[in-house]
Write a protein that holds these residues in place. Structure first.
Motif, PDB file in Angstrom:
ATOM      1  N   THR A 159      81.216 -34.426 -38.222  1.00 62.15           N
ATOM      2  CA  THR A 159      79.987 -34.430 -37.428  1.00 62.15           C
ATOM      3  C   THR A 159      79.953 -33.165 -36.582  1.00 62.15           C
ATOM      4  O   THR A 159      80.991 -32.737 -36.063  1.00 62.15           O
ATOM      5  N   VAL A 160      78.782 -32.554 -36.450  1.00 62.19           N
ATOM      6  CA  VAL A 160      78.639 -31.342 -35.639  1.00 62.19           C
ATOM      7  C   VAL A 160      77.798 -31.662 -34.409  1.00 62.19           C
ATOM      8  O   VAL A 160      76.714 -32.242 -34.507  1.00 62.19           O
ATOM      9  N   GLN A 161      78.314 -31.274 -33.262  1.00 62.03           N
ATOM     10  CA  GLN A 161      77.646 -31.490 -31.974  1.00 62.03           C
ATOM     11  C   GLN A 161      77.312 -30.139 -31.352  1.00 62.03           C
ATOM     12  O   GLN A 161      78.079 -29.179 -31.457  1.00 62.03           O
ATOM     13  N   ASP A 162      76.166 -30.061 -30.674  1.00 64.36           N
ATOM     14  CA  ASP A 162      75.768 -28.871 -29.920  1.00 64.36           C
ATOM     15  C   ASP A 162      75.771 -27.617 -30.795  1.00 64.36           C
ATOM     16  O   ASP A 162      76.296 -26.569 -30.417  1.00 64.36           O
ATOM     17  N   GLU A 163      75.181 -27.713 -31.967  1.00 61.96           N
ATOM     18  CA  GLU A 163      75.075 -26.529 -32.834  1.00 61.96           C
ATOM     19  C   GLU A 163      74.084 -25.531 -32.232  1.00 61.96           C
ATOM     20  O   GLU A 163      72.991 -25.897 -31.815  1.00 61.96           O
ATOM     21  N   HIS A 164      74.460 -24.271 -32.189  1.00 64.37           N
ATOM     22  CA  HIS A 164      73.569 -23.232 -31.683  1.00 64.37           C
ATOM     23  C   HIS A 164      74.000 -21.864 -32.208  1.00 64.37           C
ATOM     24  O   HIS A 164      75.074 -21.728 -32.801  1.00 64.37           O
ATOM     25  N   GLU A 165      73.160 -20.886 -31.993  1.00 62.05           N
ATOM     26  CA  GLU A 165      73.451 -19.523 -32.418  1.00 62.05           C
ATOM     27  C   GLU A 165      73.555 -18.614 -31.204  1.00 62.05           C
ATOM     28  O   GLU A 165      72.828 -18.792 -30.218  1.00 62.05           O
ATOM     29  N   ARG A 166      74.457 -17.644 -31.284  1.00 62.40           N
ATOM     30  CA  ARG A 166      74.550 -16.642 -30.220  1.00 62.40           C
ATOM     31  C   ARG A 166      74.552 -15.252 -30.852  1.00 62.40           C
ATOM     32  O   ARG A 166      74.891 -15.085 -32.030  1.00 62.40           O
ATOM     33  N   ALA A 167      74.169 -14.284 -30.059  1.00 65.30           N
ATOM     34  CA  ALA A 167      74.010 -12.923 -30.562  1.00 65.30           C
ATOM     35  C   ALA A 167      75.328 -12.349 -31.067  1.00 65.30           C
ATOM     36  O   ALA A 167      76.398 -12.618 -30.517  1.00 65.30           O
ATOM     37  N   ALA A 168      75.228 -11.560 -32.123  1.00 60.02           N
ATOM     38  CA  ALA A 168      76.397 -10.898 -32.691  1.00 60.02           C
ATOM     39  C   ALA A 168      75.963  -9.569 -33.282  1.00 60.02           C
ATOM     40  O   ALA A 168      74.763  -9.319 -33.495  1.00 60.02           O
ATOM     41  N   LEU A 169      76.924  -8.729 -33.541  1.00 61.76           N
ATOM     42  CA  LEU A 169      76.666  -7.406 -34.107  1.00 61.76           C
ATOM     43  C   LEU A 169      77.455  -7.234 -35.395  1.00 61.76           C
ATOM     44  O   LEU A 169      78.686  -7.316 -35.390  1.00 61.76           O
ATOM     45  N   ARG A 170      76.749  -7.053 -36.489  1.00 60.69           N
ATOM     46  CA  ARG A 170      77.376  -6.610 -37.731  1.00 60.69           C
ATOM     47  C   ARG A 170      77.321  -5.094 -37.674  1.00 60.69           C
ATOM     48  O   ARG A 170      76.265  -4.498 -37.812  1.00 60.69           O
ATOM     49  N   VAL A 171      78.465  -4.465 -37.423  1.00 60.35           N
ATOM     50  CA  VAL A 171      78.489  -3.045 -37.059  1.00 60.35           C
ATOM     51  C   VAL A 171      77.795  -2.200 -38.129  1.00 60.35           C
ATOM     52  O   VAL A 171      78.209  -2.204 -39.294  1.00 60.35           O
ATOM     53  N   PRO A 172      76.737  -1.486 -37.739  1.00 57.90           N
ATOM     54  CA  PRO A 172      75.980  -0.682 -38.705  1.00 57.90           C
ATOM     55  C   PRO A 172      76.596   0.707 -38.889  1.00 57.90           C
ATOM     56  O   PRO A 172      77.455   1.135 -38.113  1.00 57.90           O
ATOM     57  N   GLU A 173      76.145   1.396 -39.899  1.00 56.56           N
ATOM     58  CA  GLU A 173      76.588   2.774 -40.110  1.00 56.56           C
ATOM     59  C   GLU A 173      75.887   3.714 -39.150  1.00 56.56           C
ATOM     60  O   GLU A 173      76.460   4.709 -38.710  1.00 56.56           O
ATOM     61  N   ASP A 174      74.635   3.411 -38.831  1.00 60.27           N
ATOM     62  CA  ASP A 174      73.814   4.279 -37.982  1.00 60.27           C
ATOM     63  C   ASP A 174      73.362   3.483 -36.760  1.00 60.27           C
ATOM     64  O   ASP A 174      72.463   2.642 -36.847  1.00 60.27           O
ATOM     65  N   ALA A 175      73.982   3.748 -35.616  1.00 60.09           N
ATOM     66  CA  ALA A 175      73.658   2.994 -34.404  1.00 60.09           C
ATOM     67  C   ALA A 175      72.226   3.224 -33.955  1.00 60.09           C
ATOM     68  O   ALA A 175      71.533   2.289 -33.540  1.00 60.09           O
ATOM     69  N   GLU A 176      71.764   4.467 -34.030  1.00 62.36           N
ATOM     70  CA  GLU A 176      70.423   4.775 -33.536  1.00 62.36           C
ATOM     71  C   GLU A 176      69.360   4.077 -34.374  1.00 62.36           C
ATOM     72  O   GLU A 176      68.389   3.534 -33.831  1.00 62.36           O
TER      73      GLU A 176
END
Length: 391
Positions: A159-176
């Motif tokens: 059983t899953v309780q309090d499922e939610h999403e939070r911000a994350a970064l998939r590191v890109p090749e070009d930051a700009e």
């Protein structure tokens, strides 16, 4: 410490051959084996590195109540998750173990393979638990995939309780390009305008402390900055409790030699106006804490620091993924980092039968009651504020 010595330190009812060791005191887990598991685990979790978990247990309030639920494969440590009893975490007198330790926002266990997931469930059951709760586990990560597969083979309920999403970064090749696509040209232009205004206050510098020579001075600046802000007003800053200060200092000293921690800072004319703590393990980083000088709030120092951190990771090929560790819907970082990490409390039965289902139901009911109480308290406070304004 040998495996035999570690087993001798375990509670009597968990004494088993090394391949089935159950709950151990942290001090009974061979640190070298634990550190080796950290490097080879199928999913990184910097909060369960011994250099992090041991200081938490030693110095934070209630930390010494945490034990290590372990799995062994032919005397080699193959799985580990810090746990407490359901009574210690929830004040519920039920036979359940909960992955829980202070200052930890990811509960995914360290596992060498799927067999280790099976062994953890077996050992939780041998200790008397009918339910294992993984608090804030990555629901899509390799560790949970292994735990689900193991439970499915045995027809054990999840059983899953309090499922939610939070911000994350998939590191890109070009930051700009990444920042422009996510934040939009207008927002970036405004951020650059604020940065130019900040330049008028003095030289703006972004720095990263990561070695033993620079990490403690940077930590001291972070603690000072945090204590001067809203956390200081609430008395929850790390510098305001001797045990908490000792814990984070020991973490910094333990992780710095293996490049497991970075302290990032944005300074103006030599004064730190924003700082963050970053934990690193394998190819994953955790943006664990942030603090900023509220006197510079008009310049958006938290956003400025996060943008610089994004560029930093792009220039660092050793990191692929960064967890913001932020609350869902965070007003700042959600607009900078577009990827999301799905987390939740995962309740896994360790054996078939009605007891596990009853334990899970009680935990869910407790969670619902707490949310209802929070909502009522929030509405009451808002009503009182409105009444005061009308007066």
């Amino acid at each position: 410490m040998t495996t035999e010595t570690a087993l001798a330190a375990a509670p009597a009812r968990s004494l088993r051959p090394a391949s089935a060791a159950g709950r151990l005191a942290f001090g009974a887990v061979p640190v070298a084996d634990w550190a080796s598991l950290v490097e080879t685990a199928i999913e990184a979790n910097a909060f369960f590195d011994p250099a992090y978990a041991l200081p938490v247990a030693r110095f934070t309030r209630g930390g010494d109540a945490t034990k290590a639920l372990c799995a062994f494969d032919d005397k080699q440590l193959s799985g580990l998750v810090p746990v407490r009893s359901a009574w210690q975490v929830y004040r519920l007198p039920i036979p359940a173990l909960v992955s829980h330790q202070p200052y930890t926002v990811l509960g995914s266990p360290l596992l060498s393979n799927e067999d280790a997931a099976t062994a953890l469930l077996d050992n939780a059951a041998r200790s008397g638990a009918h339910l294992l709760v993984l608090h804030m586990a990555d629901l899509d990560g390799p560790a949970m995939i292994a735990m689900r597969a193991s439970a499915k083979r045995r027809s054990l309920a999840i059983t899953v309780q309090d499922e939610h999403e939070r911000a994350a970064l998939r590191v890109p090749e070009d930051a700009e390009a990444y920042l422009r696509a996510g934040m939009g040209a207008k927002k970036l232009k405004e951020l650059r305008r604020l940065r130019h205004r900040l330049d008028e206050e003095g030289e703006v510098v972004f720095t990263v402390a990561r070695d033993e020579a620079t990490i403690l001075p940077a930590l001291e600046r972070f603690l000072t900055l945090e204590a001067a802000g809203w956390k200081g007003e609430r008395g929850t800053g790390l510098a305001q409790n001797q045990g908490d200060t000792r814990y984070i200092t020991e973490v910094a000293l333990g992780l710095a030699p293996k490049s497991g921690i970075e302290i990032v800072e944005l300074s103006v004319a030599g004064k730190t106006i924003a700082a963050g703590l970053v934990l690193r393990q394998q190819r994953t980083a955790m943006f664990f804490k942030i603090a900023f000088d509220e006197a510079y709030a008009r310049y958006s120092p938290g956003v400025q620091l996060t943008v610089e951190l994004t560029r930093h990771f792009t220039e660092n090929p050793a990191i692929d993924f960064v967890d913001s560790c932020a609350l869902p819907g965070h007003p700042m970082i959600d607009h900078v980092w577009r990827e999301r990490r799905r987390v939740g409390n995962v309740l896994i039965a360790t054996r078939p039968g009605p007891v596990a289902a009853l334990c899970a139901r009680l935990i869910l009911l407790r969670g619902e009651a707490r949310e209802t109480a929070k909502s009522l308290l929030h509405r009451t406070r808002n009503a009182l504020k409105t009444r005061e304004i009308r007066k």
